[in-house]
Design a protein around this motif. Structure first.
Motif, mmCIF file in Angstrom:
data_model
loop_
_atom_site.group_PDB
_atom_site.id
_atom_site.type_symbol
_atom_site.label_atom_id
_atom_site.label_comp_id
_atom_site.label_asym_id
_atom_site.label_seq_id
_atom_site.Cartn_x
_atom_site.Cartn_y
_atom_site.Cartn_z
ATOM 1 N N ALA A 25 23.568 34.233 4.497
ATOM 2 C CA ALA A 25 23.445 35.669 4.766
ATOM 3 C C ALA A 25 22.193 35.996 5.571
ATOM 4 C CB ALA A 25 23.434 36.448 3.453
ATOM 5 N N MET A 26 21.121 35.256 5.355
ATOM 6 C CA MET A 26 19.842 35.591 5.988
ATOM 7 C C MET A 26 19.866 35.401 7.509
ATOM 8 S SD MET A 26 17.026 34.216 3.214
ATOM 9 C CE MET A 26 15.636 34.868 4.139
ATOM 10 N N ILE A 27 20.729 34.503 8.000
ATOM 11 C CA ILE A 27 20.795 34.314 9.451
ATOM 12 C C ILE A 27 21.341 35.558 10.142
ATOM 13 C CG2 ILE A 27 23.108 33.304 9.405
ATOM 14 C CD1 ILE A 27 20.214 32.355 11.763
ATOM 15 N N LEU A 28 22.071 36.392 9.381
ATOM 16 C CA LEU A 28 22.667 37.591 9.967
ATOM 17 C C LEU A 28 21.666 38.737 10.133
ATOM 18 C CD1 LEU A 28 26.018 37.684 7.953
ATOM 19 C CD2 LEU A 28 25.629 36.753 10.241
ATOM 20 N N ALA A 29 20.553 38.694 9.395
ATOM 21 C CA ALA A 29 19.626 39.827 9.393
ATOM 22 C C ALA A 29 19.040 40.136 10.772
ATOM 23 C CB ALA A 29 18.529 39.594 8.369
ATOM 24 N N PRO A 30 18.413 39.186 11.471
ATOM 25 C CA PRO A 30 17.833 39.538 12.776
ATOM 26 C C PRO A 30 18.879 39.883 13.820
ATOM 27 C CG PRO A 30 17.679 37.174 12.392
ATOM 28 C CD PRO A 30 18.138 37.782 11.102
ATOM 29 N N PHE A 31 20.102 39.349 13.635
ATOM 30 C CA PHE A 31 21.171 39.669 14.578
ATOM 31 C C PHE A 31 21.685 41.081 14.340
ATOM 32 C CE2 PHE A 31 25.674 39.682 15.818
ATOM 33 C CZ PHE A 31 25.571 39.289 17.145
ATOM 34 N N SER A 32 21.882 41.448 13.066
ATOM 35 C CA SER A 32 22.445 42.770 12.753
ATOM 36 C C SER A 32 21.464 43.895 13.073
ATOM 37 C CB SER A 32 22.877 42.828 11.288
ATOM 38 O OG SER A 32 21.759 42.691 10.436
ATOM 39 N N THR A 33 20.162 43.654 12.937
ATOM 40 C CA THR A 33 19.189 44.692 13.257
ATOM 41 C C THR A 33 18.965 44.830 14.756
ATOM 42 O OG1 THR A 33 17.340 43.135 13.100
ATOM 43 C CG2 THR A 33 17.967 44.330 11.086
ATOM 44 N N GLY A 78 10.742 34.000 18.540
ATOM 45 C CA GLY A 78 11.893 34.694 19.103
ATOM 46 C C GLY A 78 13.235 34.183 18.666
ATOM 47 N N TRP A 79 13.297 33.295 17.682
ATOM 48 C CA TRP A 79 14.590 32.757 17.253
ATOM 49 C C TRP A 79 14.616 32.454 15.757
ATOM 50 C CZ3 TRP A 79 14.410 27.980 14.988
ATOM 51 C CH2 TRP A 79 13.318 27.147 15.304
ATOM 52 N N THR A 80 15.832 32.394 15.210
ATOM 53 C CA THR A 80 16.079 32.003 13.821
ATOM 54 C C THR A 80 17.254 31.035 13.809
ATOM 55 O OG1 THR A 80 15.374 34.207 13.103
ATOM 56 C CG2 THR A 80 16.526 32.843 11.478
ATOM 57 N N LEU A 81 17.190 30.048 12.939
ATOM 58 C CA LEU A 81 18.237 29.014 12.887
ATOM 59 C C LEU A 81 18.674 28.786 11.456
ATOM 60 C CD1 LEU A 81 18.355 25.587 14.649
ATOM 61 C CD2 LEU A 81 18.376 25.642 12.143
ATOM 62 N N ARG A 82 19.966 28.635 11.290
ATOM 63 C CA ARG A 82 20.533 28.239 9.997
ATOM 64 C C ARG A 82 21.405 27.007 10.211
ATOM 65 N NH1 ARG A 82 26.285 28.019 9.171
ATOM 66 N NH2 ARG A 82 26.784 28.296 6.979
ATOM 67 N N ALA A 83 21.186 25.960 9.433
ATOM 68 C CA ALA A 83 21.986 24.732 9.510
ATOM 69 C C ALA A 83 22.574 24.449 8.138
ATOM 70 C CB ALA A 83 21.136 23.556 9.979
ATOM 71 N N ALA A 84 23.858 24.134 8.100
ATOM 72 C CA ALA A 84 24.543 23.836 6.843
ATOM 73 C C ALA A 84 25.307 22.527 6.983
ATOM 74 C CB ALA A 84 25.500 24.970 6.467
ATOM 75 N N ARG A 85 25.250 21.729 5.953
ATOM 76 C CA ARG A 85 25.992 20.466 5.922
ATOM 77 C C ARG A 85 27.013 20.513 4.795
ATOM 78 N NH1 ARG A 85 23.005 15.832 8.188
ATOM 79 N NH2 ARG A 85 20.966 16.512 8.941
ATOM 80 N N THR A 98 16.174 36.197 20.895
ATOM 81 C CA THR A 98 15.917 37.400 21.679
ATOM 82 C C THR A 98 16.586 37.355 23.046
ATOM 83 O OG1 THR A 98 13.841 36.388 22.417
ATOM 84 C CG2 THR A 98 13.737 37.888 20.518
ATOM 85 N N SER A 99 17.019 36.197 23.483
ATOM 86 C CA SER A 99 17.745 36.079 24.750
ATOM 87 C C SER A 99 18.829 35.029 24.618
ATOM 88 C CB SER A 99 16.807 35.709 25.907
ATOM 89 O OG SER A 99 16.389 34.354 25.796
ATOM 90 N N ASP A 100 19.843 35.137 25.456
ATOM 91 C CA ASP A 100 20.942 34.186 25.423
ATOM 92 C C ASP A 100 20.449 32.787 25.798
ATOM 93 O OD1 ASP A 100 23.806 33.922 24.968
ATOM 94 O OD2 ASP A 100 23.934 33.388 27.090
ATOM 95 N N GLU A 101 19.588 32.711 26.790
ATOM 96 C CA GLU A 101 19.067 31.419 27.242
ATOM 97 C C GLU A 101 18.274 30.736 26.131
ATOM 98 O OE1 GLU A 101 19.972 34.063 30.514
ATOM 99 O OE2 GLU A 101 18.619 34.300 28.790
ATOM 100 N N LEU A 102 17.470 31.513 25.409
ATOM 101 C CA LEU A 102 16.680 30.935 24.316
ATOM 102 C C LEU A 102 17.571 30.424 23.195
ATOM 103 C CD1 LEU A 102 13.955 30.339 23.007
ATOM 104 C CD2 LEU A 102 13.941 32.700 22.122
ATOM 105 N N ALA A 103 18.606 31.198 22.846
ATOM 106 C CA ALA A 103 19.524 30.767 21.783
ATOM 107 C C ALA A 103 20.197 29.450 22.148
ATOM 108 C CB ALA A 103 20.570 31.848 21.518
ATOM 109 N N LEU A 104 20.665 29.320 23.388
ATOM 110 C CA LEU A 104 21.315 28.087 23.826
ATOM 111 C C LEU A 104 20.344 26.909 23.829
ATOM 112 C CD1 LEU A 104 23.554 29.446 26.733
ATOM 113 C CD2 LEU A 104 24.343 28.399 24.604
#
Length: 360
Positions: A25-33, A78-85, A98-104
């Motif tokens: 759920a926490m990975i959604l916070a910076p995206f939803s705001t 400027g980024w947040t990451l969630r990894a699940a196994r 904060t940018s598409d290029e940074l996320a990629l």
């Protein structure tokens, strides 16, 4: 009108939630705001156990481990990451930024070298397994499965059945004339084993996937679209064989009345509009005799192959077992032969009808 950046983030918890759910759920916070409005996700079918799934400059915020399954939340400038196994080496990495290029870039850094590229054994192939999750929708994981060569199992089938299966094993994309593969016959005759050998024989040109919940697949159009059409555009395009085992209710003569649109969607996947332009085959196994199947399923031109897999006749069963002791004149299923070979005579039927065994 307020801006999307003012969208509040609320998280409701109950005693059914786990720490891994919190990380999800926490990975959604910076995206939803709107603080990090760009997101990218990568699903990895096989990941090295020692792969960190984290860029070198990332800092860990949360780690949740549950029965050997691990999730972590990390962040950087400027980024947040969630990894699940998950079990079987399957992993998923999501990055917001904060940018598409940074996320990629962060996603690429986190997943670089993470795939387990070990060579598969000669007697195994990678098979996909589809299921539908209430939270995550259509999910596919891969597992290496042991696959016997056709030459090693040919004697497990009666002469005419072996000849039909041999022609099937030798097919190439250029010789495909139908989209539906139907194996039918009593239990214990080796239908599943033949399909495993087929996965080996076709491994150079066809990816074999097994659908674990066909009752959901053919009742949920979005699930069906994902399985049938949702290929990764970055991967080499190959034929796919979708296996649906023990689908008696789906293709029986009463299927139209009992299953609603399920049968229609199955047929549409094999030669309707959904099948156009897609290199998808559907393999079905059933214990029902051919006469009890819906006529639309077995009509001429629809089936790539339609093979009845039955018991071995007495002479061939005796040769397979090396003795006729324990056999009756009607022969035996493969399951019965393995039971006799192990000395489990109580599992063998002595009635004219073949018994249900444990070898599918």
């Amino acid at each position: 009108m307020g801006t999307l950046s003012q969208l509040p983030t609320n998280l409701t918890l109950d005693d059914a939630d786990t720490p891994r759910d919190i990380v999800d759920a926490m990975i959604l916070a910076p995206f939803s705001t709107g603080d990090q409005p760009y997101a990218h996700t990568a699903r990895l079918p096989r990941v090295r156990k020692d792969a960190p799934l984290l860029p070198a400059d990332g800092r860990i915020l949360r780690v949740a481990t549950d029965d050997g399954l691990r999730s972590h939340l990390a962040a950087g400038d400027g980024w947040t990451l969630r990894a699940a196994r998950w079990r079987g080496g399957v992993a998923e990495v999501t990055v917001t930024a904060t940018s598409d290029e940074l996320a990629l870039r962060i996603l690429e850094d986190a997943t670089r070298g993470a795939r387990d590229e070990h060579a598969e054994r000669a007697d195994s192939v990678s098979m996909g397994f589809w299921h539908h999750s209430a939270k995550r929708g259509a999910q596919r994981s891969t597992r290496p499965i042991t696959t016997p060569s056709w030459a090693a199992i040919r004697d497990n089938y009666a002469g005419d059945v072996a000849a039909s299966l041999e022609r099937l094993m030798a097919l190439t994309p250029e010789s495909i004339s139908g989209r539906l593969l139907l194996l039918h016959g009593v239990p214990g005759t080796g239908k599943t084993t033949a399909l495993r050998a087929l996965a080996q024989a076709w491994s150079s040109w066809c990816q074999v996937d097994c659908v674990l919940d066909p009752e959901n697949l053919f009742h949920d159009s979005s699930y069906l679209m994902e399985v049938a059409i949702g290929d990764d555009e970055h991967e080499e395009r190959r034929w796919r064989l979708l296996l649906v085992e023990d689908c008696d209710e789906l293709i029986s003569s009463a299927a139209k009345a009992s299953s609603g649109q399920a049968l229609s969607r199955l047929l549409n996947l094999t030669d309707g509009l959904l099948a156009q332009g897609r290199d998808v085959l559907v393999g079905l196994t059933t214990n029902e005799p051919l006469a009890r199947l819906h006529p639309a399923v077995v009509r001429p031109g629809r089936c790539l192959a339609q093979i009845e897999v039955g018991p071995l006749p007495f002479a061939q069963a005796s040769a397979w077992l090396g003795t006729s002791v324990g056999l009756n004149s009607s022969g035996a299923t493969l399951a019965e032969l393995f039971a006799l070979q192990r000395g489990d005579r109580d599992l063998v039927s002595h009635s004219p009808e073949p018994a249900t065994g444990y070898y599918l």
